[in-house]
Design a protein around this motif. Structure first.
Motif, PDB file in Angstrom:
ATOM      1  N   HIS A   6       0.837  -1.203   0.000  1.00 56.81           N
ATOM      2  CA  HIS A   6       0.000   0.000   0.000  1.00 56.81           C
ATOM      3  C   HIS A   6       0.871   1.251   0.000  1.00 56.81           C
ATOM      4  CE1 HIS A   6      -2.884   2.773   2.340  1.00 56.81           C
ATOM      5  NE2 HIS A   6      -3.392   2.644   1.136  1.00 56.81           N
ATOM      6  N   ALA A  10       3.904   1.349   3.146  1.00 55.85           N
ATOM      7  CA  ALA A  10       3.763   2.551   3.963  1.00 55.85           C
ATOM      8  C   ALA A  10       4.011   2.331   5.448  1.00 55.85           C
ATOM      9  CB  ALA A  10       2.383   3.161   3.754  1.00 55.85           C
ATOM     10  N   GLY A  11       4.013   1.090   5.911  1.00 52.17           N
ATOM     11  CA  GLY A  11       4.288   0.853   7.310  1.00 52.17           C
ATOM     12  C   GLY A  11       5.757   0.911   7.660  1.00 52.17           C
ATOM     13  N   GLU A  15       5.274   6.840   2.793  1.00 48.12           N
ATOM     14  CA  GLU A  15       4.387   6.422   1.716  1.00 48.12           C
ATOM     15  C   GLU A  15       4.643   7.162   0.408  1.00 48.12           C
ATOM     16  OE1 GLU A  15       0.421   9.051   2.194  1.00 48.12           O
ATOM     17  OE2 GLU A  15       0.786   7.690   3.875  1.00 48.12           O
ATOM     18  N   SER A  20       9.833   3.878  -0.283  1.00 44.79           N
ATOM     19  CA  SER A  20       8.734   2.965   0.005  1.00 44.79           C
ATOM     20  C   SER A  20       8.647   1.861  -1.039  1.00 44.79           C
ATOM     21  CB  SER A  20       7.423   3.743   0.074  1.00 44.79           C
ATOM     22  OG  SER A  20       6.417   2.986   0.709  1.00 44.79           O
ATOM     23  N   THR A 209      -7.433  -1.666   3.747  1.00 51.04           N
ATOM     24  CA  THR A 209      -6.000  -1.848   3.895  1.00 51.04           C
ATOM     25  C   THR A 209      -5.845  -2.814   5.061  1.00 51.04           C
ATOM     26  OG1 THR A 209      -5.571   0.418   3.131  1.00 51.04           O
ATOM     27  CG2 THR A 209      -3.798  -0.683   4.352  1.00 51.04           C
ATOM     28  N   ASN A 211      -3.990  -4.977   7.721  1.00 50.31           N
ATOM     29  CA  ASN A 211      -2.738  -5.064   8.476  1.00 50.31           C
ATOM     30  C   ASN A 211      -2.804  -6.076   9.617  1.00 50.31           C
ATOM     31  OD1 ASN A 211      -1.422  -3.100   6.902  1.00 50.31           O
ATOM     32  ND2 ASN A 211      -2.335  -1.444   8.107  1.00 50.31           N
ATOM     33  N   ASP A 230       0.031  -2.357   4.538  1.00 50.71           N
ATOM     34  CA  ASP A 230       1.168  -1.515   4.898  1.00 50.71           C
ATOM     35  C   ASP A 230       2.360  -2.321   5.400  1.00 50.71           C
ATOM     36  OD1 ASP A 230      -0.224   0.949   4.434  1.00 50.71           O
ATOM     37  OD2 ASP A 230      -1.215   0.724   6.374  1.00 50.71           O
ATOM     38  N   TYR A 231       2.116  -3.593   5.705  1.00 52.10           N
ATOM     39  CA  TYR A 231       3.141  -4.413   6.342  1.00 52.10           C
ATOM     40  C   TYR A 231       3.250  -5.769   5.632  1.00 52.10           C
ATOM     41  CZ  TYR A 231       2.718  -1.029  10.117  1.00 52.10           C
ATOM     42  OH  TYR A 231       2.698   0.129  10.850  1.00 52.10           O
TER      43      TYR A 231
END
Length: 235
Positions: A6, A10-11, A15, A20, A209, A211, A230-231
């Motif tokens: 994402h 982004a994690g 981002e 990223s 999203t 996670n 994000d992860y």
């Protein structure tokens, strides 16, 4: 089920910056999602928000600034001091980087009001000129039907994703009208029956999203084709 990074990843990195996307590739992801909007002078750039404050040292609407000014902003320090050198990238820079890294792409068109068609046309014109014929074409998604209509006209052979928070009541009609191949939906409002109905209609479901690994496992059981995360451990 495919894991799509994402906004890059982004994690773990700021981002929608080159860092990223490089982080996503370093963690073994095969595909990333990012957002495209236009600068005041019509340059397609990769940025999520409609204003600059949250993730850069700039201020005000993105659409009020020329690309040259946006390109000079710090887009990484907000995340961590180690990323102070990160900048807002142009769409051209991101597409070239993704090709270099071997990353498949989901390009979300995120226009300012009144620039729906212009944003999609500018993004697609640039992407069509850069993307090799032999590479899997980018998925083009948007919350705005005008963007998807423009994408269909510009690149009818590229897949399109109908993006919504909740499954629209007329989802099948919209998908057919836009010749979309997938529904992109918020996992918080998604139900197993909706996934089954979409798949029966020949549409893939990708959801954002996610996670939580437990939630991701359930979505896999439902038949979701991909999750945005994000992860990297959320698959």
């Amino acid at each position: 089920m495919i894991l799509i990074g994402h906004r890059g990843l982004a994690g773990l990195a700021p981002e929608n910056t080159p860092a990223s996307f490089r982080t996503a590739a370093a963690h073994g992801l095969s595909m990333v999602e990012f957002d495209v909007r236009l600068s005041r002078d019509g340059v397609p750039l990769v940025f999520h928000d409609d204003t600059l404050e949250r993730t850069t040292t700039g201020a005000g609407p993105v659409a009020d600034h020329h690309w040259a000014a946006i390109a000079g902003l710090d887009a990484g320090s907000w995340f961590a001091p180690a990323f102070a050198a990160e900048k807002v990238p142009s769409l051209e820079q991101v597409l070239r980087l993704c090709l270099e890294l071997g990353l498949a792409v989901n390009m979300e068109i995120k226009p300012d009001p009144g620039r729906e068609t212009a944003t999609a046309e500018a993004a697609l014109a640039l992407a069509l000129g850069l993307w090799p014929d032999g590479a899997p074409p980018p998925v083009v998604s948007s919350f705005h039907s005008a963007c998807l209509e423009a994408a269909r006209r510009a690149a009818p052979h590229w897949p399109r994703g109908l993006l919504a928070e909740r499954l629209p009541a007329d989802w099948l009609g919209q998908a057919r009208r836009l010749d979309a191949s997938a529904l992109h939906l918020d996992h918080r409002f998604l139900e197993a029956g909706q996934v089954a109905n979409a798949r029966a209609a020949g549409l893939a479901v990708r959801t954002y999203t996610v996670n939580d690994p437990v939630r991701a496992a359930l979505l896999r059981e439902w038949g979701v084709a991909a999750i945005f995360s994000d992860y990297p451990h959320s698959s």
